[in-house]
Design an enzyme around this catalytic site. Structure first.
Site, PDB file in Angstrom:
ATOM      1  N   LYS D 173       0.836  -1.208   0.000  1.00 61.98           N
ATOM      2  CA  LYS D 173       0.000   0.000   0.000  1.00 61.98           C
ATOM      3  C   LYS D 173       0.869   1.254   0.000  1.00 61.98           C
ATOM      4  O   LYS D 173       0.546   2.249  -0.659  1.00 61.98           O
ATOM      5  CB  LYS D 173      -0.921   0.016   1.221  1.00 61.98           C
ATOM      6  N   GLU D 180       0.903   6.688  -6.732  1.00 66.95           N
ATOM      7  CA  GLU D 180      -0.211   7.650  -6.807  1.00 66.95           C
ATOM      8  C   GLU D 180       0.318   9.093  -6.802  1.00 66.95           C
ATOM      9  O   GLU D 180      -0.152   9.935  -7.582  1.00 66.95           O
ATOM     10  CB  GLU D 180      -1.120   7.384  -5.604  1.00 66.95           C
TER      11      GLU D 180
END
Lengths: 301, 301, 301, 301
Positions: D173, D180
């Protein structure tokens, strides 16, 4: 030797003075009466036209332009060319783009006029400390004008050299300025970190002064930084706004054209662009996107 | 004054010599007999144990560690502490992480021992030219040891200073090295562009030499670059492989922790990482992706 | 409607097919007989000359160039112009530089010929999935050709649009590709970190597949990355060598010209330059400098 | 199956709802009555204490924490541990640092409690579209809880997976968020260039919409950008101020620790730091230096 100096702004006036002090016979021209008057007050002969300037010099002549890069250089050459004779030499001492210098030298070569592109570093300190000069162009002309370079440089035998054919002088100066961008940014970042951590290292002017002596990062730019920080430790009143003047972006473009990775010089330029954009659209969009996917709050203008 | 120097590697041995030449009574210790022998050959007293070193010094003592940062510093302090007395001063002159230095100083303070963290720049040239010294820690202890700093610095009154409480000396040195990374990268990129364009600027060693005098980018690192390029213009035989030794990555982490943008120092570190990864997975994936969406050819290993 | 497709390489041939499937009457031309034969095998009419192509179309004609950007576009226009009539429309669907497209449209406008610059994205997948089309130039001509855009796009009402005057289509495509560089590099870096840490996250293809569904980073490029990693998890046999094809460097130059900070797109390009320079002079100089000031060892070639 | 959800903020409440809709028996706990009330209004059972939560579940239990990373996770585990029994499973679905997750799992393992670290992406859209789930930790526990992951994911057979031992889920993550950052910055820069050039490409929302269909840069983030630009084309009222929340800086630190070059992810973080520093000391020093060496004017605050 005789020299005609065209352009008596800060750089041209200082160089004329240093040449005069070095024993050369300088005549100066500038379209602005005030600029001529300032130089005349230093005991340097001035004239009111390019025609008078050329007429005042014995052939083969030496002329030196210190005028803004770009259209002014072209206009000056256009005005000069009919007045000059084969064998004359014309120096462009400004920050011209090297491909322009190559083009101009090629054009003047056909008329028998040698055009030298002389990258000139030293800024406002050059008058006292001498200039670093990178001479590009015809080697014979460079040799003929070498007494001028010797007088302008910090010492006759160092700080100047004939570095290559036409364009090489301005090319070298362009890269010099690219390096300068990177060095300045490196210092700026380091001092910014220290300043943010001032509860631990409260006196960053003292640190700059310490580093000036014996450290790996000692340099002339550090000398200037130390002085600036002594005079104004918090840099109060100075906006975080940094112009750039061409050579940096040319260096970035050149590196890409040559397929050479130059991340630090490039990033130094980008940081200057960012410093002048205090309403950056990119950052507004990032904020909007964070809100859109994560529900994160948006700071309002 | 008396000093015990712990660690007689290249840096420690040179500093011991410079102190001895400065009139101080240095006794050196190193676990390696060869290191002791080299120093002894320069007329410096050596001993074979920390116990003997401490015993050879009058209280209040001054000891200086030049040992590898990290575990060796902790181990040395653990071994020394039972031997020292209140009032003694212990210098860590290596590149320790500043938070470690703060922790160690705190621990020794309870025993009445002053721990000074002295950032030391100058490398192999320090013996001849003097070291730049950033002293962190107890001000009184720093004042007592000032004759040592005066002898090590390029001149008694410059190149050193007490810059803040414990940790400040190593903090300043860390940032110094971060700046150094950025400056080195800026020069490296500039010369790489010139080298690629060598048909125009064939002699980059000459350019480095010219810039050393009067230019905005003159510096000690440029002096070294000029010499390196004179000796080996094409840098033949040198691999494009650049280690990094801790302070650079600490500077990057510190900038982020403080929310200070330091793109150039950071990028300088990243370029070093890249230089050591000649089979970069990221670039392989880029190549695979170009093939996947555009049908572009992939270069095979 | 009728269309003449000029250039039957991979992109042109696929687009001709998609148009034909969409009910349009496509005639193709390519100087290479093999290219014509491949297209003819798909049931598309071909001709052997531009003259024949123009003659095969009813006025007002629509012609679409899918030829290499640069000189080939200019040469094609030079050859076409005498054959065309006022009212005809000519599309450049390649990756031309937007200033070239503006220049060409201006020149053809005088002859009454509308030149549309259509940025085209979709790569080898466009045949099946449709192309994203950014149309620049005369709005009336764009409207007349809209049936073609509707057939090429993923759906008649989306994935295409008239985005501005001449140059706007190629400008938008240029920026699209700049963004593509940055996205690709972001994925590449992320997967490179995961790959290096494979003792913790052993199956990066699985991660790519998981992220395709529901994650913030899902995208078409990720779909391709997942497939590439499934097929060749270690990317064995692929060299870490990444070409770039123009639009990326134009985007970087444009950002600088507009004073917009674009550090990530720029850095993505620089990383590609670096990937192709496995004997980087800059890194060699860094290694030489470390040796010069610190006595650090140099890795030999 | 039965699940106890701890933390009913935006993420926890949405996930509880999606699980409930998926046929699971969710009981929620949050110390804030308002949070409990909001969830209860959706028909989900709530309790007022951890004790009551644990008591409401049959062994072997499944509990899921959606609480702020850091101290709150540790405090929650400390409070829970005495209440749990061997065989229970505890999920941390927040953005914990992966080394913390490894430490916690190790500690709970001794008590026979399986701790799963589940990286969770999807943001506020997860309720409707499903979450992307990266499960780290004990494989057997992960298998037992798989019905929960199947309900949370976009579809039972995709968008989730057991990706490695403890820490692997949060590691994945973390890297996901680093990617991102880079993707967001790439879009932000591209749209910023287009916005600056709006005389050529006036409607950037239209461009975003076109690119959503068929282009190489289509993605879910682009879907969001298109919507944000349609609603507020000039992004008026939004400050150019971008927070960051931990995973980005962890990714940067991890890349450096692993010696992986990640220039774009790193630069994306740095740009966010810069966005929040509108009085950047570095830029002030650059301005002061330009004045010092070149006499260039300084913009005043």
């Amino acid at each position: 030797m005789q020299l005609g100096m065209i352009g008596l702004g800060r750089m041209g006036a200082n160089m004329a003075q240093r040449l005069q002090r070095g024993g050369h016979a300088v005549t100066g021209f500038d379209p602005t009466p005030e600029a001529r008057a300032r130089v005349a007050a230093e005991g340097i002969a001035t004239v009111e036209s390019l025609e008078a300037l050329v007429a005042s010099l014995d052939a083969p002549r030496a002329l030196w332009m210190m005028v803004p890069a770009g259209a002014v250089v072209d206009a000056t050459i256009d005005a000069l060319q009919p007045l000059l004779s084969a064998g004359d030499a014309l120096v462009d001492g400004g920050n011209s783009f090297y491909k322009d210098s190559q083009r101009r030298a090629e054009a003047l070569r056909e008329a028998g006029i040698a055009c030298l592109d002389v990258g000139t570093s030293g800024g406002v300190w050059g008058l006292a400390e001498g200039y670093s000069l990178m001479v590009g162009g015809d080697a014979q002309a460079a040799a003929r004008l070498s007494p001028l370079f010797q007088a302008l440089a910090p010492a006759p035998d160092r700080g100047w050299g004939h570095v290559g054919p036409s364009g090489a002088g301005h090319y070298a100066k362009m890269i010099h300025n690219g390096i300068e961008y990177g060095m300045m940014q490196a210092y700026a970042e380091g001092f910014a970190i220290l300043e943010r951590k001032r509860e631990l290292t409260p006196d960053i002017a003292q640190l700059a002064e310490i580093w000036r002596h014996g450290s790996v990062v000692r340099s002339w730019l550090l000398d200037l930084a130390a002085e600036a920080l002594v005079q104004n430790p918090g840099l109060g009143g100075i906006a975080p706004y940094v112009p750039d003047s061409g050579e940096g972006r040319w260096t970035v473009a050149e590196a890409i054209e040559l397929d050479v990775a130059a991340p630090v010089i490039t990033q130094s330029l980008i940081e200057r662009l960012r410093s002048r954009d205090d309403d950056a659209f990119a950052d507004k969009l990032l904020s909007a996107l964070r809100n859109a996917f994560g529900g994160h709050g948006v700071k309002r203008d």
